[in-house]
Design a protein around this motif. Structure first.
Motif, PDB file in Angstrom:
ATOM      1  N   ASP A   1      -8.729   1.002   9.899  1.00  0.00           N
ATOM      2  CA  ASP A   1      -8.371   1.783   8.714  1.00  0.00           C
ATOM      3  C   ASP A   1      -8.787   1.043   7.450  1.00  0.00           C
ATOM      4  O   ASP A   1      -8.922  -0.187   7.444  1.00  0.00           O
TER       5      ASP A   1
ATOM      6  N   ARG B   1      -9.086   1.410   2.710  1.00  0.00           N
ATOM      7  CA  ARG B   1      -8.809   2.087   1.443  1.00  0.00           C
ATOM      8  C   ARG B   1      -7.358   2.546   1.346  1.00  0.00           C
ATOM      9  O   ARG B   1      -7.050   3.524   0.664  1.00  0.00           O
ATOM     10  N   GLN B   2      -6.456   1.842   2.041  1.00  0.00           N
ATOM     11  CA  GLN B   2      -5.042   2.188   2.035  1.00  0.00           C
ATOM     12  C   GLN B   2      -4.216   0.911   1.984  1.00  0.00           C
ATOM     13  O   GLN B   2      -4.705  -0.173   2.305  1.00  0.00           O
TER      14      GLN B   2
ATOM     15  N   HIS C   1      -5.152   4.271  -2.482  1.00  0.00           N
ATOM     16  CA  HIS C   1      -6.370   4.465  -1.704  1.00  0.00           C
ATOM     17  C   HIS C   1      -7.552   4.039  -2.562  1.00  0.00           C
ATOM     18  O   HIS C   1      -7.508   4.145  -3.785  1.00  0.00           O
TER      19      HIS C   1
ATOM     20  N   SER D   1      -8.621   7.836   6.007  1.00  0.00           N
ATOM     21  CA  SER D   1      -8.451   7.534   4.583  1.00  0.00           C
ATOM     22  C   SER D   1      -8.446   8.776   3.702  1.00  0.00           C
ATOM     23  O   SER D   1      -8.026   8.709   2.546  1.00  0.00           O
TER      24      SER D   1
END
Length: 543
Positions: free
Chosen positions: A479, A481-482, A76, A527
């Motif tokens: 989505d 940060r993953q 992340h 996140s």
């Protein structure tokens, strides 16, 4: 006869002992094998994602930090509020062999390392005015971070999203060992984002982008899209709703201010068919953005920022909004500092029925309870808010002005409120910003609207509300940060919306707040690892 019986009993007893010994030997072997398998599994997990190296380079356009890995891990990324500290959080990564180099350039002030609770953290502190992008590479596995001046790190335009292709047929030898899928492919599988697509085709880059459409009822459709750009995967979720069958309005967390609640909680409380996080908010849940619910102003801000509005006839408007209000008691008129917000120094705050039972103020001011256009009570603090009126709460110079005018119970009160342009006549307003799309074209106004670095810079989870060219209400979340989705910049997000046929759109609160609820659950993967409690949501309700 007795001897025969004794012999039979002896044989049975010996057989039982033999059977017991046999079972014990088998159990012992099973336990030894299980222990060996557990050790092997632990060793595999530990070795499956080794962080073996860290390299950096500097060029005229950007600085790059590269992490060398034995496998693509789940990670992340988090950006600080001022947009200058980027932290990569690696789960189950072995960094024992990593040379923790000190990196300092004109663009990178420092790189620090930390290990906590089985996670390995790398924090990159950037110079002021820098932006970043994060990407994944394979063969070999690498993660890179590019640091450049704002706007220079923008990636190439994402490929147009198209329906998934049929998986490629290929012979597989019957004795071939199963191939281990990269971690990010496993995440897509676990999240159900690949549908019937063979993950081996995704890993090889043969079938992306993947697009999956789900019909949620008459006039309501949800789409999930996964695509790959030069920096890795992006995963988006969006809802299209026909305004002939659905209305859209903001809803408060737990039904009042202050307060916080998850988007799914707000959706269930309002019996919503779909919902998305809405305005920015303070830690206690007070809204930061001009907000109007069923004609009642429940939030304001000091900045002129973009908003989405619904008119009485059901039509939609987009634009920059500002709030202006005044209170006149007898012959004294003062400006309103805010609505349903914490009272500060020298402020005049209006508290209405959306704020809950009482004002919750301290004893260093005065409060005028107003019903039917007249002062009915004068208190020092924490007044009960009438359901058929409001409270004028003053402090400092505002308090002195009304006090010196000798305001008394029974004095007439006039509250005048105006919101910019057509928003003054709107029945529902959600202020957030910046603007993303105007008349079918990318139009990002983050600089003009004075947004801070944590919103303006880099790729992040994003949320937006818009209207398509054919008049559909459009909720979208990307989505970020993953490992299954690195997120988008505001400009990339706007480009994505335009490709989906969006005519006008406004950015909503993002980051860990981004959540899209439909079909009874949150569809995306926030996140923070779980749903964040927010101050408000936009809800779609069946007419």
């Amino acid at each position: 006869m007795k001897g025969a019986v004794f012999g039979q009993l002896s044989f049975c007893f010996e057989a039982a002992i033999f059977s017991l010994e046999f079972v014990m030997r088998v159990l012992k072997k099973i336990l030894v094998l299980a222990a060996a398998l557990m050790l092997a599994a632990a060793s595999y997990v530990h070795a499956a994602a080794d962080l073996t190296g860290l390299r950096s380079s500097s060029g005229t356009a950007r600085d790059r930090i590269v992490f060398d890995l034995t496998e693509m891990p789940i990670y992340h990324a988090n950006i600080s509020e001022d947009g200058r500290e980027l932290t990569l959080d690696f789960a189950n990564v072995n960094a024992a062999k990593l040379n923790r180099a000190a990196i300092r350039t004109k663009r990178i002030q420092s790189v620090s390392y930390a290990k906590r609770n089985g996670h390995f953290y790398v924090t990159v502190t950037m110079a002021k005015g820098m932006s970043y992008r994060i990407g994944n590479l394979t063969n070999p596995f690498r993660i890179f971070v590019d640091i450049a001046s704002e706007g220079a790190a923008k990636s190439e335009e994402n490929p147009a999203v198209k329906p998934a292709q049929k998986p490629v047929e290929r012979p597989v030898p019957s004795d071939a060992p199963p191939q281990e899928m990269p971690a990010y492919i496993k995440v897509l599988q676990e999240h159900g984002l690949l549908g019937d697509v063979d993950p081996r085709d995704v890993s090889a880059g043969r079938v992306l982008p993947v697009s999956r459409v789900t019909n949620l009822g008459q006039g309501l459709q949800m789409t999930t899209q996964v695509w790959q750009d030069e920096d890795g995967l992006v995963t988006a979720f969006f809802i299209e709703a026909d305004p002939q069958f659905y209305s859209v309005r903001p809803a408060l967390a737990r039904g009042y201010i202050p307060g916080r609640q998850t988007v799914s909680g707000i959706a269930r409380a309002t019996n919503a068919a779909a919902a998305i996080n809405a305005s920015y908010f303070a830690p206690n849940g007070e809204l930061i953005g001009v907000t109007k619910i069923d004609g009642l102003v429940v939030g304001t801000t000091y900045f002129d920022r973009s908003a989405f509005g619904v008119m009485e006839d059901g039509s939609f408007i987009f634009g920059v909004v500002s709030y202006n209000g005044t209170v006149k008691i007898d012959q004294t008129t003062l400006p309103v500092s805010g609505v349903d917000a914490e009272r500060g120094e020298n402020n005049l705050i209006i508290y209405n029925r959306a704020y809950g039972r009482t004002t919750g103020t301290n004893p260093y001011g005065l409060e005028y309870v107003v019903r039917n256009g007249r002062v009915t009570e004068i208190n020092t603090n924490d007044s009960v808010i009438p359901s058929d009126g409001y409270v004028v709460s003053v402090h400092g110079s505002s308090m002195d002005a009304f006090a010196s005018a000798g305001v008394r119970v029974g004095d007439p009160v006039t509250l005048t409120e105006h919101i910019t342009g057509a928003f003054d006549r709107a029945v529902q307003v959600v202020g957030a910003g910046p603007r993303l799309v105007e008349n079918g074209k990318v139009h990002v106004t983050a600089g003009d609207e004075q947004f801070p670095g944590d919103i303006r810079y880099g790729r992040s989870p994003r949320s937006a509300v818009g209207v398509t060219k054919n008049g559909m209400i459009f909720f979208a979340v990307v989505d970020g940060r993953q490992s299954h989705s690195h997120g988008l910049t505001l400009t990339e997000f706007a480009e994505f919306l335009v490709k989906q046929g969006v005519r006008d759109a406004v950015n909503l609160d993002g980051g860990g707040s981004s959540a899209l609820y439909a079909d009874g659950k949150v569809q995306n993967f926030p996140s923070d690892g779980t749903e964040r409690s927010v101050g408000s949501a936009l809800v779609l309700q069946k007419k």
